[in-house]
Design a protein around this motif. Structure first.
Motif, PDB file in Angstrom:
ATOM      1  N   GLN A 177     -34.243 -14.887  29.788  1.00 43.53           N
ATOM      2  CA  GLN A 177     -34.616 -14.529  31.151  1.00 43.53           C
ATOM      3  C   GLN A 177     -35.648 -13.402  31.088  1.00 43.53           C
ATOM      4  OE1 GLN A 177     -32.337 -12.506  34.790  1.00 43.53           O
ATOM      5  NE2 GLN A 177     -31.813 -14.668  34.566  1.00 43.53           N
ATOM      6  N   ALA A 178     -36.824 -13.650  31.644  1.00 43.25           N
ATOM      7  CA  ALA A 178     -37.859 -12.621  31.718  1.00 43.25           C
ATOM      8  C   ALA A 178     -37.498 -11.638  32.823  1.00 43.25           C
ATOM      9  CB  ALA A 178     -39.217 -13.257  32.003  1.00 43.25           C
ATOM     10  N   VAL A 179     -37.649 -10.339  32.532  1.00 41.54           N
ATOM     11  CA  VAL A 179     -37.237  -9.310  33.489  1.00 41.54           C
ATOM     12  C   VAL A 179     -38.391  -8.347  33.786  1.00 41.54           C
ATOM     13  CG1 VAL A 179     -34.802  -9.445  32.869  1.00 41.54           C
ATOM     14  CG2 VAL A 179     -36.295  -7.847  31.643  1.00 41.54           C
ATOM     15  N   SER A 180     -38.195  -7.575  34.846  1.00 42.66           N
ATOM     16  CA  SER A 180     -39.273  -6.758  35.412  1.00 42.66           C
ATOM     17  C   SER A 180     -39.483  -5.428  34.682  1.00 42.66           C
ATOM     18  CB  SER A 180     -39.005  -6.501  36.896  1.00 42.66           C
ATOM     19  OG  SER A 180     -37.756  -5.830  37.063  1.00 42.66           O
ATOM     20  N   LEU A 181     -39.578  -5.508  33.368  1.00 44.20           N
ATOM     21  CA  LEU A 181     -40.006  -4.379  32.549  1.00 44.20           C
ATOM     22  C   LEU A 181     -41.190  -4.915  31.754  1.00 44.20           C
ATOM     23  CD1 LEU A 181     -39.345  -1.437  31.818  1.00 44.20           C
ATOM     24  CD2 LEU A 181     -37.962  -2.305  29.926  1.00 44.20           C
ATOM     25  N   PHE A 182     -42.388  -4.382  32.032  1.00 48.23           N
ATOM     26  CA  PHE A 182     -43.611  -5.052  31.611  1.00 48.23           C
ATOM     27  C   PHE A 182     -44.428  -4.243  30.605  1.00 48.23           C
ATOM     28  CE2 PHE A 182     -42.767  -6.397  36.003  1.00 48.23           C
ATOM     29  CZ  PHE A 182     -42.758  -7.780  35.871  1.00 48.23           C
ATOM     30  N   GLU A 183     -45.148  -4.990  29.765  1.00 50.31           N
ATOM     31  CA  GLU A 183     -46.198  -4.442  28.930  1.00 50.31           C
ATOM     32  C   GLU A 183     -47.531  -4.736  29.611  1.00 50.31           C
ATOM     33  OE1 GLU A 183     -44.328  -2.602  26.908  1.00 50.31           O
ATOM     34  OE2 GLU A 183     -45.097  -3.346  24.991  1.00 50.31           O
ATOM     35  N   ASP A 184     -48.414  -3.746  29.672  1.00 52.14           N
ATOM     36  CA  ASP A 184     -49.743  -3.928  30.253  1.00 52.14           C
ATOM     37  C   ASP A 184     -50.787  -3.831  29.154  1.00 52.14           C
ATOM     38  OD1 ASP A 184     -49.694  -4.114  33.316  1.00 52.14           O
ATOM     39  OD2 ASP A 184     -48.281  -2.489  32.927  1.00 52.14           O
ATOM     40  N   VAL A 185     -51.541  -4.905  28.974  1.00 53.38           N
ATOM     41  CA  VAL A 185     -52.572  -4.955  27.936  1.00 53.38           C
ATOM     42  C   VAL A 185     -53.936  -5.088  28.599  1.00 53.38           C
ATOM     43  CG1 VAL A 185     -53.478  -6.280  25.983  1.00 53.38           C
ATOM     44  CG2 VAL A 185     -51.007  -5.948  26.226  1.00 53.38           C
ATOM     45  N   ARG A 186     -54.838  -4.191  28.218  1.00 49.86           N
ATOM     46  CA  ARG A 186     -56.223  -4.246  28.696  1.00 49.86           C
ATOM     47  C   ARG A 186     -57.132  -4.525  27.512  1.00 49.86           C
ATOM     48  NH1 ARG A 186     -53.374  -0.872  31.996  1.00 49.86           N
ATOM     49  NH2 ARG A 186     -53.834  -1.041  34.241  1.00 49.86           N
ATOM     50  N   ALA A 187     -57.943  -5.558  27.647  1.00 45.58           N
ATOM     51  CA  ALA A 187     -58.817  -6.004  26.565  1.00 45.58           C
ATOM     52  C   ALA A 187     -60.263  -5.678  26.916  1.00 45.58           C
ATOM     53  CB  ALA A 187     -58.651  -7.503  26.340  1.00 45.58           C
ATOM     54  N   PHE A 188     -60.907  -4.873  26.068  1.00 40.07           N
ATOM     55  CA  PHE A 188     -62.286  -4.436  26.263  1.00 40.07           C
ATOM     56  C   PHE A 188     -63.193  -5.077  25.216  1.00 40.07           C
ATOM     57  CE2 PHE A 188     -59.591  -1.168  27.982  1.00 40.07           C
ATOM     58  CZ  PHE A 188     -60.241  -0.676  29.104  1.00 40.07           C
ATOM     59  N   GLN A 227     -56.011  -1.811  24.790  1.00 36.48           N
ATOM     60  CA  GLN A 227     -55.303  -0.626  25.270  1.00 36.48           C
ATOM     61  C   GLN A 227     -53.965  -1.118  25.818  1.00 36.48           C
ATOM     62  OE1 GLN A 227     -56.589   2.759  25.282  1.00 36.48           O
ATOM     63  NE2 GLN A 227     -54.419   3.175  25.603  1.00 36.48           N
ATOM     64  N   ILE A 228     -52.867  -0.719  25.170  1.00 34.55           N
ATOM     65  CA  ILE A 228     -51.548  -1.246  25.528  1.00 34.55           C
ATOM     66  C   ILE A 228     -50.678  -0.140  26.105  1.00 34.55           C
ATOM     67  CG2 ILE A 228     -49.456  -2.363  24.678  1.00 34.55           C
ATOM     68  CD1 ILE A 228     -51.102  -3.698  22.520  1.00 34.55           C
ATOM     69  N   GLU A 229     -50.254  -0.353  27.345  1.00 34.20           N
ATOM     70  CA  GLU A 229     -49.291   0.553  27.975  1.00 34.20           C
ATOM     71  C   GLU A 229     -47.900  -0.004  27.712  1.00 34.20           C
ATOM     72  OE1 GLU A 229     -47.692   1.569  32.387  1.00 34.20           O
ATOM     73  OE2 GLU A 229     -49.867   1.609  32.135  1.00 34.20           O
ATOM     74  N   LYS A 230     -47.126   0.711  26.891  1.00 31.67           N
ATOM     75  CA  LYS A 230     -45.817   0.219  26.483  1.00 31.67           C
ATOM     76  C   LYS A 230     -44.722   0.778  27.395  1.00 31.67           C
ATOM     77  CE  LYS A 230     -44.444  -1.066  22.622  1.00 31.67           C
ATOM     78  NZ  LYS A 230     -44.635  -2.508  22.909  1.00 31.67           N
ATOM     79  N   ASN A 231     -43.928  -0.148  27.900  1.00 29.24           N
ATOM     80  CA  ASN A 231     -42.769   0.197  28.716  1.00 29.24           C
ATOM     81  C   ASN A 231     -41.483  -0.427  28.188  1.00 29.24           C
ATOM     82  OD1 ASN A 231     -44.033   1.652  31.157  1.00 29.24           O
ATOM     83  ND2 ASN A 231     -45.264  -0.213  30.996  1.00 29.24           N
ATOM     84  N   VAL A 232     -41.625  -1.494  27.395  1.00 28.80           N
ATOM     85  CA  VAL A 232     -40.473  -2.178  26.799  1.00 28.80           C
ATOM     86  C   VAL A 232     -40.112  -1.453  25.503  1.00 28.80           C
ATOM     87  CG1 VAL A 232     -39.610  -4.353  25.868  1.00 28.80           C
ATOM     88  CG2 VAL A 232     -41.194  -4.378  27.807  1.00 28.80           C
TER      89      VAL A 232
END
Length: 311
Positions: free
Chosen positions: A40-51, A97-102
């Motif tokens: 089950q995918a849950v609402s704690l997300f990784e945000d990846v920005r690719a430049f 650029q990875i914003e880690k929350n998991v």
């Protein structure tokens, strides 16, 4: 595409996961185990920005301590970008650029989410347009949980967990995650499970030759019924994780004492996922656990898989 300080980039968000059911088969000759799991995918997300970049590089930010993470070729997100470039003939690179929350090594697939998000972000950045099915095939080469991070929602995983079948899910489930300070090694947990099974072979149920997911799990998810799901939560890896981290038993007990319908070790641990009956019950549980000194988050599921975010 979006714009950050004048530099065009692609922003992709991918979810962490909870294994609400996990049946582990015997250790195979290649060292892996066949599994059957309900993701089950849950609402704690990784945000990846690719430049755009001439080389391949990665940097991290966010609330998670990432000082121990590699930033060289061994990083799973870098592997994902390089794999897609090789597959599609792209000769340029990417800066991630990875914003880690998991949690790192927390049993929630954070690294897999980074890799899945990177595949999708680079596909858009480089305009390779190879299609979702091809991305899922590439994801399976990177790790068992990576395809699910792309797909999201609720799914049954077999084989190593990377052969996916979507599962019909209704409603929203509320979870309170108890986060540990230190991650766990997945191979170590599987090794501990093998040792436990060998030691107690005469006293425990036979290992399933062909692992499967209990039909009660599918019924509970289809009904959107938290109590039904609480009754069938199961993870074969839990006994091994508790052997290696006995303090996790206390976390499960605290959750039970404070109104959780049930608790489970997520994946190979050490994150504990506590199921609540409603949003209000989850908030009450979160407050109680925080007061006991635990680091906790309230999340919901199922949520969508990796997706491109608008500017």
């Amino acid at each position: 595409m979006s714009d950050l300080h004048g530099v065009p980039h692609v922003h992709v968000r991918a979810p962490g996961k909870i294994n609400v059911y996990m049946n582990v088969g015997r250790r195979r000759s290649d060292g892996y185990h066949d599994v059957a799991t309900a993701y089950q995918a849950v609402s704690l997300f990784e945000d990846v920005r690719a430049f755009p970049s001439d080389t391949f590089s990665v940097a991290f930010n966010g609330p998670i301590d990432t000082r121990g993470l590699p930033t060289d070729r061994s990083n799973l997100a870098i592997k994902a970008a390089r794999m897609l470039a090789k597959k599609t003939g792209i000769t340029s690179g990417v800066h991630l650029q990875i914003e880690k929350n998991v949690p790192i090594s927390g049993g929630m697939g954070g690294g897999s989410a980074d890799a899945a998000a990177t595949l999708l972000a680079c596909d858009h950045l480089w305009q390779t347009d190879i299609g979702r099915d091809e991305l899922v095939k590439l994801a399976a080469k990177l790790g068992a949980d990576v395809p699910f991070s792309l797909v999201g929602g609720t799914a049954i995983g077999t084989g190593r967990g990377d052969s996916l079948s979507p599962a019909l899910a209704k409603g929203t489930f509320h979870w309170v995650l108890a986060l540990a300070d230190e991650g766990m090694s997945t191979p170590e947990v599987y090794g501990e499970l093998d040792a436990h099974r060998a030691k107690h072979a005469a006293d425990i149920a036979p290992i399933d030759e062909t692992p499967s997911v209990d039909t009660g799990v599918l019924q509970a998810i289809r009904a959107g019924d938290a109590q039904l799901l609480a009754d069938v939560l199961h993870n074969d890896l839990q006994v091994a994780a508790l052997h290696l981290r006995p303090e996790l038993t206390r976390t499960l007990e605290v959750g039970d004492d404070n109104g959780a319908l049930a608790g489970i070790v997520s994946g190979s641990g050490p994150t504990i996922a506590l199921l609540a009956s409603s949003a209000e019950a989850a908030i009450d549980l979160q407050v109680s656990l925080a007061a006991s000194g635990l680091a906790v988050k309230h999340v919901t599921g199922p949520v969508a898989g990796a997706r491109v975010m608008e500017a």
